[in-house]
Design a protein around this motif. Structure first.
Motif, PDB file in Angstrom:
ATOM      1  N   ASP A  13      -3.146   9.646   8.858  1.00  0.00           N
ATOM      2  CA  ASP A  13      -3.369  10.178   7.515  1.00  0.00           C
ATOM      3  C   ASP A  13      -3.714  11.665   7.576  1.00  0.00           C
TER       4      ASP A  13
ATOM      5  N   TYR B 112       0.636  11.545   0.174  1.00  0.00           N
ATOM      6  CA  TYR B 112       0.117  12.813   0.686  1.00  0.00           C
ATOM      7  C   TYR B 112       0.704  13.915  -0.190  1.00  0.00           C
TER       8      TYR B 112
ATOM      9  N   THR C 275       0.842  -1.192   0.000  1.00  0.00           N
ATOM     10  CA  THR C 275       0.000   0.000   0.000  1.00  0.00           C
ATOM     11  C   THR C 275       0.879   1.244   0.000  1.00  0.00           C
TER      12      THR C 275
ATOM     13  N   PRO D 214       3.243   6.048  11.863  1.00  0.00           N
ATOM     14  CA  PRO D 214       2.601   5.174  10.875  1.00  0.00           C
ATOM     15  C   PRO D 214       3.111   3.738  10.989  1.00  0.00           C
TER      16      PRO D 214
ATOM     17  N   GLN E 143      -1.253  14.637   6.133  1.00  0.00           N
ATOM     18  CA  GLN E 143      -1.804  15.490   5.086  1.00  0.00           C
ATOM     19  C   GLN E 143      -1.886  16.938   5.552  1.00  0.00           C
TER      20      GLN E 143
ATOM     21  N   SER F  58       3.153   0.667   3.286  1.00  0.00           N
ATOM     22  CA  SER F  58       2.814  -0.273   4.364  1.00  0.00           C
ATOM     23  C   SER F  58       2.547  -1.639   3.734  1.00  0.00           C
TER      24      SER F  58
ATOM     25  N   HIS G  97       0.961   4.997   0.624  1.00  0.00           N
ATOM     26  CA  HIS G  97       0.230   6.106   1.235  1.00  0.00           C
ATOM     27  C   HIS G  97       0.832   7.402   0.712  1.00  0.00           C
TER      28      HIS G  97
ATOM     29  N   SER H  46      -6.693   6.514  10.326  1.00  0.00           N
ATOM     30  CA  SER H  46      -7.160   7.775   9.748  1.00  0.00           C
ATOM     31  C   SER H  46      -6.524   8.980  10.431  1.00  0.00           C
TER      32      SER H  46
ATOM     33  N   GLY I 114      -0.688  -1.218   9.059  1.00  0.00           N
ATOM     34  CA  GLY I 114      -1.460  -0.249   8.289  1.00  0.00           C
ATOM     35  C   GLY I 114      -1.602   1.070   9.017  1.00  0.00           C
ATOM     36  N   PHE I 115      -1.948   2.111   8.269  1.00  0.00           N
ATOM     37  CA  PHE I 115      -2.074   3.446   8.844  1.00  0.00           C
ATOM     38  C   PHE I 115      -3.527   3.682   9.270  1.00  0.00           C
TER      39      PHE I 115
END
Length: 495
Positions: free
Chosen positions: A329, A56, A52, A318, A333, A294, A54, A326, A323-324
């Protein structure tokens, strides 16, 4: 001026076009490709191995992260790059046409396949018939031609001519020293954190050199030569602040842009009083991004899961294994958007625009130097010599009353030893002929793949980086480490 080469590509021919005679080897040729090409997109690859990415970012045109999100190039990215490449290519053709008005380039560029077929695959015949090349001959024949003008060197064998080596010329014409000085510092390559040496621009190293320059009482002006696609936002800001100290002491600062000054490279440029560029300089790319991987999906395939306790929503985040969430995230961001607003503010203050006005020409979009000048990202066209002259003028120095001081790190004895043993020689860097050029491009493409994967697996921190600019590659650790990371990813599926 007389020039000889085995193979003339775009950049080589642009230089050769101004010569009185252009010579080519009988086994050589000329091919003009223009800017552009393809790059790899990894979304399907990452999905296959259940990695995955991620991402930003801020910026509609910040396409540096597209390879991890898409399987093809977005329409926005294509629009942005075409807007850069087309004027650069048009400028190249106009410059060559001006230097070689009799050369028939237009039809060759328009339909190279037909041109090669008509010449039965003979690139030398194609080049001479179209007056792209003046003379055909090997290096010895070329040497004899020059010897007829400059005199033969009887001690060096056939084709040798009297000449002065660069080393001897420099020794006989030493650079002026002493008196008032214009300092020149070069920021070339990817901007990275720490003390990184030549080939990259380490924030700590550049900052130290700039501070040392301030200790010179006779340094009256500063020229910052930028040839970088950017990199670490932290290191870019570190360098910018160090340059700002000069302006705080009323020392004029002039920015000179080389081939590329984008993202973090442009971040640094905001510290200048005025900005010089070339029409072909790639600049802009005002945008921010971060990419983190991830592996929770890949691990789950083998029955491996992550679990634990957390005291806050950010504990253990993270989490590259589980996994991250919310919260992280939103957290990352948010910092990316804050840094983008800061970037807009720096550009706006430097260029006399509001952040909203900058945002309209930012969004991660790249521009050619001509357009960048029109939209006020660049002040004037000119070389580094023009920038040095402008800096001296701003410091009220007389034309012949100053010297140029290059602020740079001298390599230590060990670095010189290693460079001598393992550094590329001039001959090893030459690609003779079309096929050799293509092979070299393949090697460069492989380097880009490794670099792209290193963005996902090895880059730390927020990035202000233009990955599209001039084939710019990410900062690297070592080839062994990068290939090892790739091998580990492939081994997840036993491939």
């Amino acid at each position: 001026v007389y020039t000889f080469a085995t193979f003339y590509s775009d950049s080589a021919y642009l230089l050769a076009a101004h010569a009185s005679e252009i010579w080519i080897d009988p086994m050589g040729g000329a091919a003009f490709t223009g800017p552009g090409g393809s790059r790899l997109y990894y979304k399907d690859f990452l999905d296959r191995f259940k990695v995955t990415a991620h991402v930003y970012r801020v910026g509609t045109f910040k396409s540096a992260v597209e390879p991890y999100l898409r399987s093809d190039q977005s329409p926005e990215a294509k629009q942005a790059l075409l807007a850069v490449y087309q004027p650069i290519w048009a400028n190249w053709q106009a410059n060559v046409k001006k230097a070689r008005p009799k050369a028939d380039l237009a039809s060759y560029i328009a339909d190279p396949a037909a041109a090669v077929t008509a010449a039965n695959g003979d690139l030398v015949k194609l080049a001479t018939d179209r007056k792209i090349i003046d003379k055909v001959g090997d290096r010895t024949a070329f040497g004899k031609r020059v010897a007829a003008l400059a005199g033969a060197d009887e001690d060096e064998g056939p084709g040798a001519f009297k000449h002065t080596s660069l080393g001897d010329w420099v020794a006989a014409n030493p650079a002026k020293t002493g008196g008032d000085e214009v300092g020149v510092i070069t920021i070339a390559g990817t901007i990275v954190d720490g003390e990184a040496g030549p080939g990259t621009a380490g924030g700590d190293r550049i900052e130290k050199l700039l501070h040392e320059g301030l200790q010179r009482d006779n340094l009256k002006a500063l020229v910052v030569r930028v040839d970088s696609p950017g990199g670490s936002a932290f290191a870019s800001e570190q360098i910018r602040r160090a340059i700002e100290v000069y302006r705080g002491r009323k020392i004029p600062v002039v920015i000179s842009m080389g081939n590329v000054a984008a993202s973090g490279g442009y971040w640094v440029a905001t510290a200048g009083d005025t900005i010089f560029a070339e029409p072909s300089t790639i600049t802009g790319s005002i945008g921010i991004f971060a990419v983190l991987p991830s592996f929770e999906r890949a691990l789950a395939d083998y029955g491996v899961k992550a679990d634990g306790v957390a005291t806050t929503d950010l504990s253990g985040q993270p989490d590259v294994f589980g996994g991250f969430n919310s919260t992280v995230d939103t957290f990352i961001q948010g910092t990316i958007e804050h840094d983008y607003r800061r970037f807009l503010g720096l550009v706006g203050k430097a260029r006399g625009m509001t952040p909203a006005q900058v945002d309209q020409i930012a969004q991660g979009r790249v521009w050619d130097g001509g357009t960048a000048r029109q939209i006020k990202l660049v002040d004037r066209f000119g070389s580094i010599d023009d920038a040095i002259a402008e800096a001296a003028k701003r410091a009220k120095l007389k034309d012949d009353g100053y010297s140029v001081r290059y602020l740079q790190t001298e390599p230590d004895a060990f670095e010189q030893f290693v460079s001598g043993m393992f550094g590329p020689t001039e001959d090893s860097q030459q690609a003779h002929g079309l096929v050799a050029q293509l092979a070299w491009q393949q090697q460069a493409a492989l380097g880009q793949v490794i670099g792209d994967l290193n963005v996902l697996g090895g880059t730390q921190g927020v990035q202000a980086w233009c990955l599209e600019c001039s084939g710019a590659l990410p900062p690297r650790t070592s080839a062994r480490a990068e290939l090892g990371w790739l091998a580990q990813m492939l081994s997840l599926k036993g491939t």
